[in-house]
Design a protein around this motif. Sequence first.
Motif, PDB file in Angstrom:
ATOM      1  N   PHE A  35       0.868  -1.189  -0.007  1.00 45.49           N
ATOM      2  CA  PHE A  35       0.025   0.037  -0.163  1.00 45.49           C
ATOM      3  C   PHE A  35       0.989   1.194   0.019  1.00 45.49           C
ATOM      4  CE2 PHE A  35      -4.200  -1.886   1.135  1.00 45.49           C
ATOM      5  CZ  PHE A  35      -3.683  -3.168   1.522  1.00 45.49           C
ATOM      6  N   GLN A  37       0.506   5.074   1.345  1.00 50.63           N
ATOM      7  CA  GLN A  37      -0.401   6.299   1.812  1.00 50.63           C
ATOM      8  C   GLN A  37       0.159   7.666   1.421  1.00 50.63           C
ATOM      9  OE1 GLN A  37      -0.088   6.228   6.165  1.00 50.63           O
ATOM     10  NE2 GLN A  37      -2.376   6.717   6.419  1.00 50.63           N
ATOM     11  N   TRP A  40      -1.727  12.853   2.568  1.00 45.41           N
ATOM     12  CA  TRP A  40      -2.884  13.282   3.049  1.00 45.41           C
ATOM     13  C   TRP A  40      -3.665  12.328   3.979  1.00 45.41           C
ATOM     14  CZ3 TRP A  40      -0.989  14.911  -1.676  1.00 45.41           C
ATOM     15  CH2 TRP A  40      -0.764  16.170  -1.728  1.00 45.41           C
ATOM     16  N   GLY A  41      -3.192  11.189   4.084  1.00 43.44           N
ATOM     17  CA  GLY A  41      -3.519  10.061   4.964  1.00 43.44           C
ATOM     18  C   GLY A  41      -4.222   8.761   4.143  1.00 43.44           C
ATOM     19  N   GLN A  42      -4.648   9.065   2.854  1.00 42.69           N
ATOM     20  CA  GLN A  42      -5.357   8.024   1.944  1.00 42.69           C
ATOM     21  C   GLN A  42      -4.243   6.814   1.641  1.00 42.69           C
ATOM     22  OE1 GLN A  42      -8.831   8.080   0.826  1.00 42.69           O
ATOM     23  NE2 GLN A  42      -8.091   6.042   0.737  1.00 42.69           N
ATOM     24  N   LEU A  43      -4.841   5.709   2.124  1.00 40.30           N
ATOM     25  CA  LEU A  43      -3.820   4.463   1.628  1.00 40.30           C
ATOM     26  C   LEU A  43      -4.731   4.104   0.423  1.00 40.30           C
ATOM     27  CD1 LEU A  43      -4.075   2.930   5.059  1.00 40.30           C
ATOM     28  CD2 LEU A  43      -2.149   2.646   3.635  1.00 40.30           C
ATOM     29  N   ASN A  45      -4.248   0.559  -2.402  1.00 43.78           N
ATOM     30  CA  ASN A  45      -3.655  -0.597  -2.771  1.00 43.78           C
ATOM     31  C   ASN A  45      -2.787  -0.707  -3.976  1.00 43.78           C
ATOM     32  OD1 ASN A  45      -3.456  -3.477  -3.843  1.00 43.78           O
ATOM     33  ND2 ASN A  45      -4.660  -3.940  -1.952  1.00 43.78           N
ATOM     34  N   PHE A  86       3.371   0.627   2.688  1.00 46.01           N
ATOM     35  CA  PHE A  86       3.232  -0.487   3.921  1.00 46.01           C
ATOM     36  C   PHE A  86       3.173  -1.613   3.128  1.00 46.01           C
ATOM     37  CE2 PHE A  86       2.349   1.713   7.704  1.00 46.01           C
ATOM     38  CZ  PHE A  86       1.944   3.066   7.238  1.00 46.01           C
TER      39      PHE A  86
ATOM     40  N   ARG B   9     -13.284  13.701   8.872  1.00 46.58           N
ATOM     41  CA  ARG B   9     -11.886  13.816   8.805  1.00 46.58           C
ATOM     42  C   ARG B   9     -11.156  14.181  10.194  1.00 46.58           C
ATOM     43  NH1 ARG B   9      -9.586  14.001   3.927  1.00 46.58           N
ATOM     44  NH2 ARG B   9      -7.533  13.178   5.241  1.00 46.58           N
ATOM     45  N   MET B  88      -4.961   8.429  14.413  1.00 44.67           N
ATOM     46  CA  MET B  88      -5.579   8.387  13.214  1.00 44.67           C
ATOM     47  C   MET B  88      -6.333   7.016  13.004  1.00 44.67           C
ATOM     48  SD  MET B  88      -6.361   9.379  10.132  1.00 44.67           S
ATOM     49  CE  MET B  88      -4.911  10.324   8.684  1.00 44.67           C
ATOM     50  N   GLU B 101      -8.793  -7.537  -2.333  1.00 48.87           N
ATOM     51  CA  GLU B 101      -7.986  -6.447  -2.040  1.00 48.87           C
ATOM     52  C   GLU B 101      -8.784  -5.310  -1.093  1.00 48.87           C
ATOM     53  OE1 GLU B 101      -7.765  -4.458  -5.648  1.00 48.87           O
ATOM     54  OE2 GLU B 101      -7.239  -2.367  -5.138  1.00 48.87           O
ATOM     55  N   LEU B 102      -8.006  -4.857  -0.066  1.00 51.49           N
ATOM     56  CA  LEU B 102      -8.308  -4.120   0.874  1.00 51.49           C
ATOM     57  C   LEU B 102      -8.580  -2.664   0.373  1.00 51.49           C
ATOM     58  CD1 LEU B 102      -9.272  -4.708   3.714  1.00 51.49           C
ATOM     59  CD2 LEU B 102      -6.797  -3.751   4.264  1.00 51.49           C
ATOM     60  N   PHE B 104      -9.351   1.358   1.630  1.00 49.38           N
ATOM     61  CA  PHE B 104      -9.468   2.067   2.822  1.00 49.38           C
ATOM     62  C   PHE B 104     -10.277   3.550   2.702  1.00 49.38           C
ATOM     63  CE2 PHE B 104      -6.721   0.475   6.061  1.00 49.38           C
ATOM     64  CZ  PHE B 104      -5.761  -0.715   5.293  1.00 49.38           C
ATOM     65  N   GLY B 105     -10.863   3.787   3.570  1.00 44.72           N
ATOM     66  CA  GLY B 105     -11.381   5.244   3.663  1.00 44.72           C
ATOM     67  C   GLY B 105     -10.295   6.179   3.997  1.00 44.72           C
ATOM     68  N   GLU B 106     -10.417   7.657   4.120  1.00 45.52           N
ATOM     69  CA  GLU B 106      -9.653   8.706   3.995  1.00 45.52           C
ATOM     70  C   GLU B 106      -8.991   8.729   5.397  1.00 45.52           C
ATOM     71  OE1 GLU B 106     -10.606  11.708   0.597  1.00 45.52           O
ATOM     72  OE2 GLU B 106     -11.898  11.598   2.176  1.00 45.52           O
TER      73      GLU B 106
END
Lengths: 110, 113
Positions: A35, A37, A40-43, A45, A86, B9, B88, B101-102, B104-106
């Motif tokens: 992954f 990131q 801005w924190g968005q992960l 894949n 990650f 957020r 966080m 596949e995983l 994620f949210g923000e």
Amino acid sequence: GIQVEQSPPDLILQEGANSTLRCNFSDSVNNLQWFHQNPWGQLINLFYIPSGTKQNGRLSATTVATERYSLLYISSSQTTDSGVYFCAVERDSNDYKLSFGAGTTVTVRA
Amino acid sequence: DVKVTQSSRYLVKRTGEKVFLECVQDMDHENMFWYRQDPGLGLRLIYFSYDVKMKEKGDIPEGYSVSREKKERFSLILESASTNQTSMYLCASRMPGYTGELFFGEGSRLTVL
């Protein structure tokens, strides 16, 4: 539980450089994902790669399952590649738990 | 496009307050997860749900609870927030099976004062 170690913890690159990130894991796995990131924190894949090699543009990944490691290659790095990378693994289909490494923080300088 | 949406957020709460973090996915995924992320520790699993009304503890469930009344929604609850829960929080979802596949949210950045 399964242990996941990533190296190096931090990496500073000049734009255009190539780099290799490593992920070691302590047990056999059926699921391995990389992954990214963003700042801005968005992960996001990047790869699902429990074994073998995959490529997506300037990124590629190789997992050698028998030796319990995976490598992520970044070629011709760009500033947008900055962020934390990650590695996450899962032992089997009944585990439901992806275990994450602590990450590699990559900074690409213009 | 795949979408995992977290309700807030940024949140600032006081010690002892009850905190709700909401997560909604629009992909009809069965599995949903809550992680917390702290510097140097990576992502640690708090709770997960493999189907509606089902929940399982992850690696660090103490101080948290969850609710999954509908397939698309997974809520994380801090019954009495404490300063060590400043972190966080990341929600994720996937189809069942270890090849999933995983997504994620923000993320929701919670500060407990």
